[in-house]
Each structure stands twice: as structure tokens, then as C-alpha cells.
Design a protein around this motif. Sequence first.
Motif, PDB file in Angstrom:
ATOM      1  N   UNK A  71       0.771  -1.287   0.161  1.00 25.86           N
ATOM      2  CA  UNK A  71       0.035  -0.130   0.019  1.00 25.86           C
ATOM      3  C   UNK A  71       0.958   1.269   0.012  1.00 25.86           C
ATOM      4  N   UNK A  72       2.141   1.210   0.665  1.00 27.15           N
ATOM      5  CA  UNK A  72       2.939   2.244   0.749  1.00 27.15           C
ATOM      6  C   UNK A  72       3.362   2.956  -0.893  1.00 27.15           C
ATOM      7  N   UNK A  73       3.068   1.939  -1.816  1.00 26.05           N
ATOM      8  CA  UNK A  73       3.885   2.397  -3.080  1.00 26.05           C
ATOM      9  C   UNK A  73       3.208   3.683  -3.833  1.00 26.05           C
ATOM     10  N   UNK A  74       1.740   3.821  -3.663  1.00 21.31           N
ATOM     11  CA  UNK A  74       0.881   4.911  -4.064  1.00 21.31           C
ATOM     12  C   UNK A  74       1.556   6.436  -3.290  1.00 21.31           C
ATOM     13  N   UNK A  75       1.838   6.129  -2.019  1.00 25.22           N
ATOM     14  CA  UNK A  75       2.207   7.524  -1.414  1.00 25.22           C
ATOM     15  C   UNK A  75       3.738   7.813  -1.763  1.00 25.22           C
ATOM     16  N   UNK A  76       4.488   6.573  -2.021  1.00 27.04           N
ATOM     17  CA  UNK A  76       5.938   6.893  -2.281  1.00 27.04           C
ATOM     18  C   UNK A  76       5.935   7.571  -3.672  1.00 27.04           C
ATOM     19  N   UNK A  77       5.082   7.753  -4.548  1.00 30.13           N
ATOM     20  CA  UNK A  77       4.879   8.264  -5.934  1.00 30.13           C
ATOM     21  C   UNK A  77       4.556   9.675  -5.677  1.00 30.13           C
ATOM     22  N   UNK A  78       3.643   9.944  -4.431  1.00 30.39           N
ATOM     23  CA  UNK A  78       3.350  11.278  -4.428  1.00 30.39           C
ATOM     24  C   UNK A  78       4.541  11.883  -3.748  1.00 30.39           C
ATOM     25  N   UNK A  79       5.615  11.284  -2.998  1.00 29.56           N
ATOM     26  CA  UNK A  79       6.603  11.930  -2.490  1.00 29.56           C
ATOM     27  C   UNK A  79       7.708  12.208  -3.481  1.00 29.56           C
ATOM     28  N   UNK A  80       7.722  11.135  -4.544  1.00 25.65           N
ATOM     29  CA  UNK A  80       8.615  11.399  -5.515  1.00 25.65           C
ATOM     30  C   UNK A  80       8.464  12.688  -6.491  1.00 25.65           C
ATOM     31  N   UNK A 105       4.199   1.248  28.450  1.00 28.44           N
ATOM     32  CA  UNK A 105       4.562   1.633  27.125  1.00 28.44           C
ATOM     33  C   UNK A 105       3.451   1.200  26.178  1.00 28.44           C
ATOM     34  N   UNK A 106       2.938   0.077  26.317  1.00 31.43           N
ATOM     35  CA  UNK A 106       1.655  -0.553  25.565  1.00 31.43           C
ATOM     36  C   UNK A 106       0.589   0.597  25.540  1.00 31.43           C
ATOM     37  N   UNK A 107       0.186   0.841  26.991  1.00 30.32           N
ATOM     38  CA  UNK A 107      -0.787   1.799  27.120  1.00 30.32           C
ATOM     39  C   UNK A 107      -0.667   3.257  26.527  1.00 30.32           C
ATOM     40  N   UNK A 108       0.462   3.554  26.562  1.00 30.13           N
ATOM     41  CA  UNK A 108       0.955   4.760  26.116  1.00 30.13           C
ATOM     42  C   UNK A 108       0.735   4.690  24.422  1.00 30.13           C
ATOM     43  N   UNK A 109       1.148   3.432  24.042  1.00 28.93           N
ATOM     44  CA  UNK A 109       0.994   3.500  22.344  1.00 28.93           C
ATOM     45  C   UNK A 109      -0.253   3.181  22.036  1.00 28.93           C
ATOM     46  N   UNK A 110      -1.004   2.734  23.026  1.00 27.08           N
ATOM     47  CA  UNK A 110      -2.681   2.560  22.514  1.00 27.08           C
ATOM     48  C   UNK A 110      -3.350   4.100  22.417  1.00 27.08           C
ATOM     49  N   UNK A 111      -2.897   4.713  23.531  1.00 26.76           N
ATOM     50  CA  UNK A 111      -3.390   6.007  23.704  1.00 26.76           C
ATOM     51  C   UNK A 111      -2.984   6.985  22.400  1.00 26.76           C
ATOM     52  N   UNK A 112      -1.627   6.607  22.079  1.00 32.12           N
ATOM     53  CA  UNK A 112      -1.190   7.639  21.006  1.00 32.12           C
ATOM     54  C   UNK A 112      -1.951   7.313  19.501  1.00 32.12           C
ATOM     55  N   UNK A 140      -3.114  12.078   9.141  1.00 31.78           N
ATOM     56  CA  UNK A 140      -1.758  12.416   8.502  1.00 31.78           C
ATOM     57  C   UNK A 140      -0.629  11.964   9.580  1.00 31.78           C
ATOM     58  N   UNK A 141      -0.742  11.871  10.934  1.00 29.02           N
ATOM     59  CA  UNK A 141       0.480  11.287  11.751  1.00 29.02           C
ATOM     60  C   UNK A 141       0.295  10.037  11.437  1.00 29.02           C
ATOM     61  N   UNK A 142      -0.818   9.152  11.183  1.00 28.97           N
ATOM     62  CA  UNK A 142      -0.778   7.651  11.267  1.00 28.97           C
ATOM     63  C   UNK A 142      -0.091   7.545  10.107  1.00 28.97           C
ATOM     64  N   UNK A 143      -0.557   7.904   8.739  1.00 29.25           N
ATOM     65  CA  UNK A 143       0.342   7.684   7.656  1.00 29.25           C
ATOM     66  C   UNK A 143       1.757   8.184   7.628  1.00 29.25           C
ATOM     67  N   UNK A 144       2.254   8.888   8.270  1.00 32.20           N
ATOM     68  CA  UNK A 144       3.634   9.591   8.297  1.00 32.20           C
ATOM     69  C   UNK A 144       4.125   8.400   8.994  1.00 32.20           C
ATOM     70  N   UNK A 145       3.710   7.829  10.124  1.00 24.71           N
ATOM     71  CA  UNK A 145       4.501   6.828  10.840  1.00 24.71           C
ATOM     72  C   UNK A 145       4.437   5.550   9.986  1.00 24.71           C
ATOM     73  N   UNK A 146       3.276   5.129   9.591  1.00 24.17           N
ATOM     74  CA  UNK A 146       2.763   3.838   9.004  1.00 24.17           C
ATOM     75  C   UNK A 146       3.643   3.616   7.594  1.00 24.17           C
ATOM     76  N   UNK A 147       3.407   4.744   6.984  1.00 26.43           N
ATOM     77  CA  UNK A 147       4.114   4.356   5.366  1.00 26.43           C
ATOM     78  C   UNK A 147       5.388   3.860   5.288  1.00 26.43           C
ATOM     79  N   UNK A 148       6.407   4.551   6.179  1.00 30.70           N
ATOM     80  CA  UNK A 148       7.793   4.006   6.541  1.00 30.70           C
ATOM     81  C   UNK A 148       7.791   2.601   6.860  1.00 30.70           C
TER      82      UNK A 148
END
Length: 573
Positions: A419-428, A540-547, A554-562
Motif C-alpha cells: 500500500x505504501x507504493x502510491x504514497x511513495x509516488x506522491x513523495x517522488x 509503554x503499550x498503554x501509551x502506544x494505545x493512547x497515541x 496524517x500522523x498515522x500515515x507519516x508513521x505507518x508508510x515507512x
Amino acid sequence: MRVDEQRIGDIVGADNVSTTPETCMIYSKDVTSLPDLAHQIVSPRFDVVTQPVDVLSIQNLILYALDKGIPIVPRGNGTSGWGGAIPTRGGLCVDLSSMSEILYFNEFESAVTVETGITWRDLLTFLEKLGFTLPVYPSSATAATVGGFVASGGLGIGSTRYGTILKQVHGIEVVLPNGKIVRLGKLLLDSKNDILKEKVEEGNIWLSKQLSAAGLGTLEQETKLFTGTYGSLGIITKVTLKTIPKLQLIPFAGSFDSMVDLVKAANRILSEVKPFFLRFLADNYTSKLRALNEHENESGKYILTGALLDTFYQNEDNVPIIRTVTNEENGIVLDDTRSWFYWNERLYPLRIKRHGPSLVPAEILAPIKMLPEILEKTKTELRNSKVAIEGTLSNDSTSSVMVWILDDERKKVSFTIGWYRSFKIASLAERFGGLPYAVGLWNGRHARKFYGNDSYNVLKVMKKKLDPNDIMNPVKVFGGRVTIGRESMLFGFLVGFIVALIAGWVIPRGLGLVWIIQLLDSSLLQIFYFPPLVIIGLSGGLVGLLITRIMTLNQALTIGIPILRILSKILRK
Ligand SMILES: Cc1cc2nc3c(=O)[nH]c(=O)nc-3n(C[C@H](O)[C@H](O)[C@H](O)COP(=O)(O)OP(=O)(O)OC[C@H]3O[C@@H](n4cnc5c(N)ncnc54)[C@H](O)[C@@H]3O)c2cc1C
């Protein structure tokens, strides 16, 4: 989310509302195939689908949704692929395809006014019978609605000469997120039958005040707030578009061995002939066109194709110029039959979907001179994927580059990771002086660059004024929080858990921080009867869940795509 089907039926008519899971599921998709993971971060489906037949029903629907805090998403025919028409928080889908009347046409004013649910094909059929046509329409004309294209603001057939669809809009009528009906620009109507006149006067007075308070121009000047902004500021219900005379149409086509030669020929044709339409098909596109079976010599070649739309005499002068340029730039001029073939194909780019069966489109806008490099880079980047590339050249030295990634969504793991590929093209695009072609939902991270800093700030101010409760197409263009699914929360927990364990165990030992190691082993923590590191991991898990819960899309995509990109590399090895 609970919606009152009976109440909504009273507004739009009982036959024009559906809450069945099947209907809601179908309407919750656009042309892009999405992995399940995507539905973990945006709502998988609408709660209710409506098909209003008039503007007053839309106004009442919006007032109802506003009262109940239900999100609303306007929809044409869902042929876009940037997520603009899909739900992010469930809610109410407003399908405009039942509002498709042609309301006004005046050949002397070169203008036609329509309800926005009409398809481009139906509008073209009407105009062409009268000897007129449209300066710009999308290659999805057979299905896409006027409202969907005007709300997205892209390039289409005719843009080579006339620019984007936004330049073809004389005026619009919009129902705002607070239910007010307004008209901007020059909307041409037969005033005798205008039943909305009083409501529009009231709405226009209100909007004029808001515009002047924000330091903006008049209603006549600010059409652009609502066109090209993906229905995030209101539902466009009527549009007046420019029309042009249907002069003599002459398609042409040439085949090339290299993109460099094709670009040289394209630049010369653009400056010497000013064609109505100019499109390129890359080698990986023509090699997938099964319709080329009997024309193998064009398969795997780069094709430059387009059309002239001028007087007989202008065409008589220009056809030889195109032929000469094609020959001089090492191309082969294709005959009339082949030229008509490529002209007719302009409306059917989806033919290549048969190589999928799933399609993940990624599109950018780039300087024409960079096309050869972009093509090479894209091919390298997507060397393990099935890809077909084409684009429309515009008169302002830019071109759209449509990268159709062909995949199989039934292969869950590889499809999700890919799925990351289409986002990669946008950055390209940015690396080559270009931009993502569209914003919608998935390219919200690039919205500021896409609209330009000042325009984006204005849009944000107006979004706050017009839609303070964020019910109109939420998260599109402006980003925002989404409803995270269970698997994503588990993912957040696990990432937090692992990161905390590593931080608690590896780092103190690696850095020789004895006092932290002693603290972790201290009797105070041991009273919990758990190894202290497990407690740290769980925290740490609870903090991760909260985050995960408070993260914006946009934050989810910024972290998830890489992360997806790294996973893809590991799996390939
Ligand atoms: C084969 C193919 C060819 C394509 N060719 C082109 C092309 O040449 N150029 C191009 O730019 N795109 C193209 N596209 C993408 C897409 O078709 C266009 O953007 C199209 O105009 C979308 O129209 P739609 O009616 O399907 O809108 P949808 O996909 O339903 O909606 C698009 C966006 O507009 C909003 N919207 C829809 N109607 C309204 C309304 N009345 N008021 C306010 N907001 C509204 C939606 O919320 C969404 O954000 C193509 C797609 C395909 C599949």
C-alpha cells in the motif's frame, strides 16, 4: 452511529434512502482498492446512503445532520481514487447522481448550467447535438459527474489547450455546512423558474459578510473556495460551465522508442500547433493494452497522441507540422485508423485493470521536461510491481503522470504491505519539482504545498467559519482524527510495549546506566510480583494505545508508510 432512517426518508423520500449493509458498503468505496488496514484507520462504511432529488432536500439533510452531529460526505459516482468520497467517521452519504438536469443553455453566452449529478457523457451528448462541446472533461466522462470533477479540480481532455476544469467554471450554487444556500461567480439560470431565489438572497448576504470579515473578495470572486476542495466546504448543486463550438476534430498519433524523443516532439507540438489534447502512453502501458494484439509494433513503444479541434483551414496547416515534428524527433507517424483508435481509447484507461484485478492509482503533476527522469525513477521504485503509466500534457509546461499499479487484493499480506507504493509516488513528485495530482483524503499531508501556503490558510479559516462542527466531509483536505479500528489499537499497544521493553532493558545496559538498572531491580517495584520490565512494557503499550487513539490520519500515515516500506523490503529479501 444511530441514524433515524424514517426521519431521513421524510426528508429525501423513503425510496431514496438506504441503510442496508450491502448498499452502505458499496458506497463506501471509490475506484482504488484498499487493504483492510486502511479501513482500520478510516471508517469502513457509511451508516446511511441518500439520493436527494432537489436542493431543498439537501438543505434539510444538512440541517438534520448538523443537529445530530452526523458527518456528511457528498458523492458523485465514486470514480476518484484519492479517498475524497469515502467515509472517515461513518455518517451520511449524499449521492448526487439523481440530480442530473440540464437547466440552462445559451449559445451566445457560451455557457451551460447543470445540476451537478449529471455525467460528463450525458452533458457532451446534449451539447454535441447542438454543435457545441466542452473545453475540458475527464477521461472518466462515461461515469464521472460534473460535481465530482469540479469538486476535485483536475486536468482532462481539452486541458492541453484550456487548462484545468476550474478555469471552465463560470458560477456555482452550493449548500453550505450550516444549510445556507449560496451562489458564487456567474450562475446563469432562467430567473422565472428560480424557486430558491429568496433563500439564496439570505444565504448570499450571510456569506458576503463572512468573506469580508475574512478579508476575502466578493461572491463573484470566491468560487474557488468550493471548487477543487473535495466537498469539504459544501455541496455543489449547480454549475455553469463554459462551452465551445464543436469544430473539426482531427486525432493524431505517433510512436517513439524513447521518452526523451517523445518529450521533444511534445514540446514542439505544444508550441507550434497548440492542440486541443495531448496525451502520452509509456512503454509499460502500451505493452499491457491487449487491444494492440494486431498492432504488435506499437506494443512496448511510447505513444504520443492527441487531437486538433479547429477550423478546416487551421487543421489543414497543422496536420503536416505534427507529421514533420514526429519524423524529425525519431518517431513514426501512425495512420488515421490508429489515430482514431487512440482518440477513442482516451475514455477507457481502465482496460488495463484486467492485468490486476485490483487497481491502486497514484498520480502526480510534474514539469514536462522531467517526464523521462520521473518515468525511469518510477519504474525503478516499482520494479517488483505491475505498472502502467500515462499522462495528459497541459499548456503550462506541466503534465499529469498517472501511475496505475496493478495488484491483487486477494493476496492480503503483500497487498497490504504494498500500500505504501502510491504514497511513495506522491513523495517522488516533490523531488522532481512536481506535486501530488490531488489531495482528497490520502494526500492531506501535502495539502499546504498543493494549494500554496496563503490559499491553504484562507481555506482553513473558511472551514472554521462555515463548518465549526466539522460535519462536511471530515478529514478531507484538512486532516483530523479518525476512528481507529481494534487491530490498529492492538498494533499501537504492541509497538508501545516493544519500544518500552527495548528502552527499559537494552538502553540502560548498553549505556551502562547502573542506577537505572538498580532502580528497575529494586524491591519497590518487585512488590507487584511482576518483573519490573513487564510493568514498563505494559505502560509503554498503554501509551502506544493512547497515541493510536489520538493520532490524526496524517500522523498515522507519516508513521505507518515507512513501516510498510521497511516490511516490504524485508519480505522481498
Ligand atoms: C478511468 C478513469 C479516468 C479518470 N480520468 C480523470 C481525468 O481525466 N482527470 C481527473 O482529474 N480525474 C480523472 N479520474 C478521477 C475521477 O474520475 C475524477 O476526479 C472525477 O471527476 C470524479 O467524479 P465523480 O463523480 O466520480 O466524483 P467522486 O469520486 O464521487 O467524488 C470526488 C470528490 O468530489 C466530492 N464531490 C462529489 N460531488 C460533489 C458535489 N456535488 N459537491 C461537492 N463535492 C462533491 C467528493 O466528496 C469527493 O471528494 C479518472 C478516474 C478513472 C477511474
